[in-house]
Design an enzyme around this catalytic site. Structure first.
Site, PDB file in Angstrom:
ATOM      1  N   LEU A 156       0.831  -1.202   0.000  1.00  0.00           N
ATOM      2  CA  LEU A 156       0.000   0.000   0.000  1.00  0.00           C
ATOM      3  C   LEU A 156       0.865   1.251   0.000  1.00  0.00           C
ATOM      4  O   LEU A 156       0.510   2.263  -0.614  1.00  0.00           O
ATOM      5  CB  LEU A 156      -0.938   0.016   1.212  1.00  0.00           C
ATOM      6  CG  LEU A 156      -1.890   1.216   1.253  1.00  0.00           C
ATOM      7  CD1 LEU A 156      -2.886   1.151   0.105  1.00  0.00           C
ATOM      8  CD2 LEU A 156      -2.613   1.299   2.588  1.00  0.00           C
ATOM      9  N   TYR A 157       2.000   1.199   0.672  1.00  0.00           N
ATOM     10  CA  TYR A 157       2.925   2.335   0.644  1.00  0.00           C
ATOM     11  C   TYR A 157       3.268   2.696  -0.800  1.00  0.00           C
ATOM     12  O   TYR A 157       3.163   3.858  -1.201  1.00  0.00           O
ATOM     13  CB  TYR A 157       4.196   1.979   1.422  1.00  0.00           C
ATOM     14  CG  TYR A 157       5.341   2.942   1.182  1.00  0.00           C
ATOM     15  CD1 TYR A 157       5.253   4.263   1.612  1.00  0.00           C
ATOM     16  CD2 TYR A 157       6.498   2.523   0.531  1.00  0.00           C
ATOM     17  CE1 TYR A 157       6.307   5.148   1.390  1.00  0.00           C
ATOM     18  CE2 TYR A 157       7.549   3.398   0.313  1.00  0.00           C
ATOM     19  CZ  TYR A 157       7.446   4.706   0.741  1.00  0.00           C
ATOM     20  OH  TYR A 157       8.488   5.569   0.515  1.00  0.00           O
ATOM     21  N   ALA A 158       3.669   1.703  -1.584  1.00  0.00           N
ATOM     22  CA  ALA A 158       4.007   1.950  -2.986  1.00  0.00           C
ATOM     23  C   ALA A 158       2.799   2.458  -3.761  1.00  0.00           C
ATOM     24  O   ALA A 158       2.910   3.353  -4.612  1.00  0.00           O
ATOM     25  CB  ALA A 158       4.551   0.674  -3.625  1.00  0.00           C
TER      26      ALA A 158
END
Length: 336
Positions: A156-158
């Site tokens: 999700l960070y990416a």
């Protein structure tokens, strides 16, 4: 005639990369407003220590406000009237995003939306913002180049970082904001975050604790020394999209928008990196080998060719120099 010193707003100025970037800007004569909410994602004392150093410079001021607070953040922006904005504030960490996804939506998406809205209504000469090599996701062709697909994020960070690139492109197209997104690779160096591998390795080795080595040590990274990264960011602030396109540019055909990798352009095996930590400390690590973590990728390597064409610069500090520099800082900061 010498141009006037820049007025640069740096979000996340008390963070690892923000601190080094603000320091570099101040050294070059800029007037800098830092914006930081001093979140407790990691030890706030470390952030306060960075901010204290910046605060010793007469051309630095700090606004203790969250970029998610559109009112408070907007007041700081309007009062300062920046020429350039370098947006580094974010919720970082691939693994943290698996268990705490909501914080990434707030800081990365809503916070960046507020930056874009302010740049729309109170225009700046250049908006620069941090992305990540994690946007390359499932790509396996090395080195990563700016024209590769970024639609296969593994965390999700990416995904939030890739989304901010898309959001900013639309704003650049609609409102003409000159925008550069730079993609970081594995950044390390003095004043690094406690959740980063080098910090964890150093602390564990000194305390006689095992270090966690993922994927059995079979990992490859483009390690980028933080001072090299800050230098590249400052130089990119003068490379305004649309002014002077270069060969094989990533410049959008419909907007003053580009993406640029900032990496060393070389690969280092994880076990070799750990070896540098051991040499710098004069101690051998006890290693706990673990499988690959969710959301992680096996290898990264940047093409820094576009960065070099735009700025005449690319990172050159090898881990054999950068790792001992971190260890010296760690020992001075935590053992003095």
């Amino acid at each position: 005639m010498t141009p006037p010193p820049k007025r640069v707003l740096v979000t996340g100025s008390a963070g690892f990369i923000g601190f080094h970037t603000a320091s570099k800007l101040l050294q070059r004569g800029a007037t800098v407003l830092g914006v930081d909410n001093f979140s407790d994602y990691y030890d706030v004392r470390l952030k306060e220590s960075r901010n204290d150093i910046l605060g010793n410079h007469p051309n630095f001021s700090i606004a203790r406000v969250s970029i998610e607070d559109s009112s408070g953040f907007g007041d700081a922006w309007r009062s300062f009237r920046p020429d350039v904005v370098i947006h580094l504030a974010a919720q970082a960490g691939v693994r943290h995003s698996i268990d705490h996804p909501a914080s990434y939506i707030g800081a990365n998406l809503i916070g960046t939306f507020n930056v874009l809205e302010l740049a729309r209504h109170y225009p700046v000469r250049h908006l620069l913002a941090a992305s990540t090599s994690s946007v390359y996701g499932a790509n396996t062709d090395m080195p990563f180049t700016e024209d590769q697909r970024t639609q296969t994020p593994l965390s999700l960070y990416a995904a939030t970082k890739g989304a901010t690139e898309l959001m900013a492109h639309s704003y650049a197209h609609l409102f003409g904001t000159p925008t550069t997104f730079f993609r970081f690779f594995t950044v390390y160096g003095p004043w690094g975050r406690p959740d980063m591998a080098l910090f964890k390795f150093t602390k564990a080795i000194l305390e006689g604790e095992p270090i966690e080595v993922f994927n059995g040590g079979d990992m490859v990274r483009d390690f980028t020394y933080v001072d090299d990264l800050a230098e590249a960011i400052v130089r990119l602030s003068d490379a305004i999209p649309g002014d002077q396109p270069v060969e094989r540019d990533s410049l959008s055909p419909v907007a003053p928008f580009r993406t640029v990798n900032i990496g060393a352009g070389s690969q280092t095996q994880l076990m070799d990196y750990i070896g540098e930590v051991e040499r710098a400390l004069g101690q051998t690590a006890v290693k706990k080998y673990l499988p690959m973590q969710q959301g992680d990728i096996h290898a990264t390597e940047a093409s820094a060719a576009l960065l070099q064409r735009l700025t005449g610069y690319m990172p050159t500090t090898p881990p054999s120099v950068g790792v001992p520099a971190f260890v010296r800082w760690y020992l001075e900061h935590y053992r003095s």
